[in-house]
Design a protein around this motif. Sequence first.
Motif, short mmCIF file in Angstrom:
data_model
loop_
_atom_site.label_atom_id
_atom_site.label_comp_id
_atom_site.label_asym_id
_atom_site.label_seq_id
_atom_site.Cartn_x
_atom_site.Cartn_y
_atom_site.Cartn_z
N VAL A 67 3.21 10.22 -7.83
CA VAL A 67 2.26 9.91 -6.76
C VAL A 67 3.00 9.01 -5.76
O VAL A 67 3.41 7.89 -6.10
N THR A 68 3.19 9.53 -4.56
CA THR A 68 3.88 8.76 -3.53
C THR A 68 2.87 8.36 -2.47
O THR A 68 2.12 9.21 -1.98
N ALA A 69 2.83 7.10 -2.13
CA ALA A 69 1.88 6.63 -1.13
C ALA A 69 2.59 6.36 0.19
O ALA A 69 3.71 5.83 0.20
N ILE A 70 1.95 6.78 1.27
CA ILE A 70 2.45 6.45 2.61
C ILE A 70 1.44 5.47 3.18
O ILE A 70 0.27 5.83 3.37
N MET A 71 1.86 4.25 3.43
CA MET A 71 0.90 3.23 3.86
C MET A 71 1.30 2.66 5.21
O MET A 71 2.47 2.69 5.60
N GLY A 72 0.31 2.12 5.87
CA GLY A 72 0.56 1.52 7.17
C GLY A 72 -0.75 1.33 7.88
O GLY A 72 -1.76 1.92 7.48
N ALA A 132 4.73 -8.10 3.62
CA ALA A 132 3.87 -9.10 2.98
C ALA A 132 2.55 -9.21 3.72
O ALA A 132 1.47 -9.27 3.10
N GLN A 133 2.60 -9.22 5.06
CA GLN A 133 1.35 -9.32 5.83
C GLN A 133 0.45 -8.12 5.54
O GLN A 133 -0.75 -8.25 5.31
N PHE A 134 1.04 -6.91 5.51
CA PHE A 134 0.22 -5.70 5.31
C PHE A 134 -0.32 -5.64 3.88
O PHE A 134 -1.51 -5.41 3.67
N MET A 135 0.56 -5.88 2.89
CA MET A 135 0.13 -5.71 1.50
C MET A 135 -0.90 -6.76 1.09
O MET A 135 -1.73 -6.52 0.22
N HIS A 136 -0.85 -7.94 1.72
CA HIS A 136 -1.79 -9.00 1.35
C HIS A 136 -2.89 -9.21 2.40
O HIS A 136 -3.69 -10.14 2.27
N HIS A 186 -4.60 3.16 3.84
CA HIS A 186 -4.34 1.75 4.11
C HIS A 186 -5.15 0.85 3.18
O HIS A 186 -5.31 -0.33 3.42
N ASP A 187 -5.68 1.47 2.11
CA ASP A 187 -6.37 0.68 1.09
C ASP A 187 -5.33 0.25 0.05
O ASP A 187 -4.96 1.03 -0.84
N VAL A 188 -4.86 -1.00 0.19
CA VAL A 188 -3.69 -1.44 -0.57
C VAL A 188 -3.93 -1.45 -2.08
O VAL A 188 -3.17 -0.85 -2.84
N GLN A 189 -5.02 -2.11 -2.52
CA GLN A 189 -5.22 -2.31 -3.96
C GLN A 189 -5.35 -0.97 -4.69
O GLN A 189 -4.70 -0.74 -5.71
#
Lengths: 270, 258
Positions: A38-43, A243-247, A205-208
């Motif tokens: 499972v590969t996630a593309i986030m942003g 760090a800003q995006f993930m948290h 973009h739902d990190v958790q």
Amino acid sequence: MLGSNDQEPLIKIRGLTFYRGSRAIFDGVDIDIQRGKVTAIMGPSGTGKTTLLKLIGGQLHPDAGTIHVDGQNIHELGTKALYQLRMRMGMLFQSGALLTDISVFENVAYPIREHTDLPESMIRKLVLLKLEAVGLRGARHLMPSELSGGMARRVALARAMVLDPMMVMYDEPFTGQDPISMGVLVQLIRELNDANGVSSIVVSHDVQETAAIADHIYVISNGKVIEHGAPAQMMNSELDWTAQFMHGKADGPVPFHYPAKELAEDMLSC
Amino acid sequence: MLDQLARLGRIGIGFITHLGRANLLLFFMLRGTDEVVWRPGLLIKQVFSVGVLSMLIISVSGIFVGMVLGLQGYYILSQFGAEQTLGVMVAASLVRELGPVVTALLFAGRAGSALTAEIGLMKATEQLSGLEMMAVNPVRRVLTPRFFAGVISMPLLAALFSALGVLGGYFVGVGLLGVDDGAFWSQMQAKIDLQNDIYNGVIKSFVFGVVCTWIALFQGYDAVPTSEGVSRSTTRTVVHSSLAVLGLDFILTALMFG
């Protein structure tokens, strides 16, 4: 499901450049999607995550660069070969994209009816099995307008999986879901990936939720891959942007304020 | 001055691009003809939706237009003592002009707008993209059956409009105003020509069917995928179809009877 060329990434993106008007959505992006993972593309919103899925699916053409899916350069394929390849891809759209004039059962049966000559009894069994996997066998007679958002996405997921594809692309699967539906979808994506041996690409973009099921995460912004790695690595990233995006910090490299004049200057000018 | 010229140029290029895209869509729809030949169920479903469901508005309008023609025609013809030719006047007006034209205008408003809204919303809700990703060509699967359904339905609806219009004219002329029953029908039978009147009317309604359905489907397929975009496209369908029908009617009439 894994073939002899297991070591090769299922999707290999190299130097991908794509413009909308004069704005570069992607500017020399390299991404590998590994088989069976499972590969996630986030942003953040508007970084072109959905556009990336459309480029992988051959619905859009890049301005430069290549996308190889299972060894084939998708943008050099003829219509017939492209459609053959798409039959091995599943895609879950953000809205579900169910056909609104036919029932849940017929929606899931649709790709089978279009692409195979299977007898009706076999189609029925296949559809019921897929609906059972997403927990909606009992909802097969409902029309799409009678489904909740979460149910519609689960039906769409059953439809995306019905031809046993080699890969499934998920476009913002968790957006606008209540916690229960979200939990169900998170679990389903992981379970279906592992049980069917498919490769999954989750754009979100739902990190958790995404970090909980992804094997590998790519974080993209301003047309570039900012960083990629395992979820734990990304959560502990030392890069300010990641760090800003993930948290979910309000201020950081991505400013809280839209570019503007100084406040005092703005207040005094009239 | 240069700015205005550039703006004019941009509008011109935009128009030609738009026209090019519309022609390409028509080409791809026609290339999918085999889809409706091998899967007639798709066509039948759309003929019901586009044609059968338009029958009520077409029938009611046809009757009333025929009744008005009977009334107006009688008062004009009676001034010359020619009220016995009322049947000819009503039938010729309907078969040559009002049948195809009014049916096309009603068709654009009832079926055309529905087609645009349906296709536009399918685009906005990613159903068309979904079909593409399921390796199903949305033009062949969704648009081609609707196109042929419109082309088939339009002449039939125009025929229905004209037939009921004649009955409306008969009801007013013969039933209410006392025109001779035999004269009404026999004059009509003698003067209405199969080639000049009926065939030409059918050709007109066929052309209007192609144009109205093509415009409706193109506007839906080309719609900006937002609620405002679909709304604008639906309006454009009705406006463009109406203008195209009236303009083409003049050209066709000039070619046929000029």
